[in-house]
Scaffold this active site. Sequence first.
Site, short mmCIF file in Angstrom:
data_model
loop_
_atom_site.label_atom_id
_atom_site.label_comp_id
_atom_site.label_asym_id
_atom_site.label_seq_id
_atom_site.Cartn_x
_atom_site.Cartn_y
_atom_site.Cartn_z
N GLY A 174 0.87 -1.20 0.00
CA GLY A 174 0.00 0.00 0.00
C GLY A 174 0.89 1.23 0.00
N THR B 157 7.09 -2.62 11.09
CA THR B 157 6.64 -1.31 11.58
C THR B 157 5.12 -1.22 11.43
OG1 THR B 157 7.06 -0.38 9.39
CG2 THR B 157 8.78 -0.04 11.05
N ARG C 39 2.05 -3.92 12.54
CA ARG C 39 1.41 -4.32 13.79
C ARG C 39 2.02 -5.64 14.24
NH1 ARG C 39 -0.11 0.09 14.17
NH2 ARG C 39 -2.22 0.91 14.47
N GLU D 197 1.42 -5.14 22.97
CA GLU D 197 1.88 -3.83 23.47
C GLU D 197 1.05 -3.37 24.65
OE1 GLU D 197 2.12 -0.84 20.36
OE2 GLU D 197 3.21 -2.25 19.10
N HIS E 36 7.10 1.56 19.39
CA HIS E 36 6.04 2.05 18.47
C HIS E 36 6.25 3.53 18.12
CE1 HIS E 36 1.66 1.18 17.10
NE2 HIS E 36 2.19 2.14 16.36
C1 8YV Z 1 0.15 5.77 15.48
C2 8YV Z 1 0.05 3.78 13.87
O1 8YV Z 1 1.09 6.30 16.33
O2 8YV Z 1 -1.47 5.19 12.71
C3 8YV Z 1 -1.12 4.06 12.99
O3 8YV Z 1 -1.72 3.07 12.54
O4 8YV Z 1 0.43 2.71 14.02
C4 8YV Z 1 0.85 4.77 14.62
O5 8YV Z 1 1.85 5.27 13.84
C5 8YV Z 1 -0.98 5.25 16.30
O6 8YV Z 1 -1.78 4.37 15.65
C6 8YV Z 1 -1.84 6.36 16.78
O7 8YV Z 1 -3.09 5.90 17.23
#
Ligand code: 8YV
Length: 332
Positions: free
Chosen positions: A163, A245, A247, A276, A294
């Site tokens: 993506g 990076t 999930r 987490e 994260h």
């Molecule tokens: C954010 C992330 O910090 O946007 C996302 O999906 O994984 C992160 O970079 C986090 O989700 C903020 O809610």
Amino acid sequence: MPNLPKKPLVIVTRRLPDAVETRMRELFDARLNVEDKPMSRADLAEAVKAAHVLIPTVTDRIDRSLLSQAGPQLKLIANFGTGVDNIDLDTARLRNIIVTNTPGVLTEDTADMTMALILAVPRRLAEGTALLKDTSKHWSGWSPTWMLGHRIFGKRLGIIGMGRIGQAVARRARAFGLQIHYHNRRRVAEEIEQELEATHWDSLDQMLARMDIVSVNCPHTPATYHLLSARRLKLLKPTCYIVNTARGEVIDENELARMLEAGQIAGAGLDVFEHEPAVNPKLLANSRVVALPHMGSATIEGRIDMGEKVIINVKTFLDGHNPPDRVHAAML
Ligand code: 8YV
């Protein structure tokens, strides 16, 4: 358009950058979390009973049980984040609650962090710096055979999830001389494949078995949970590095930790973890793992852009229009 009072209540679960909070105060009846204390389940339940709009983050689990406690006034969940795996989209839809996210604005920051890990792990950056900072050890000087890592140039990078972020990683990786391979539910447009000189693999299994570095860049959905299962991790070459990076849930973390410990995978760069904020202690103890808390989108610019996206979604909705970043379960 649902019936909303003149000043709908907007509850924000975490502290956001000052500029974002100031604008929210100007525009909405905003209840902010200035102390940034993560909300407990009870706090969240209170919030969904009162708010017309909820602005959660990745640290808030907006699941079926929580949504079943929501009052009928809750009409919009405007997630501060791109990933929406913290929200039960099906239950939200059944309760006529719109969900939005913040796509696009954290692409480049997350791709930078991915590239940083792709460089850091094979070149042993964290080990080198830890060694110099450890006052119990003395660096006696350069040696031709000391701290040897592996060359990045010319290696094969397999991107899982092509993506926006996957493509931004590929662009960077090409500049470092990596060969781009990818697996994605849908093959990307031919122009993009050509621009990135990317080879598409229909079979994830076959791609995994041939890569030198694998980067996880897909969202976490029911379909990608443990996509890198114990069986698939075993397909990797023992010289392969993994970077994640996206999930933590996309990789079977226990098995990854075990295989790294056993030397069956060469190393890992991990910005996200399956449970987490808990991190598997085996990963932290492993010198071949670079672990970050994260931080993929953690730039002030990125967080302000995310806040602006959230504000646009909320404002558009409250003005009676369809918010631009509406998420439907079928899109994922
Ligand atoms: C954010 C992330 O910090 O946007 C996302 O999906 O994984 C992160 O970079 C986090 O989700 C903020 O809610």
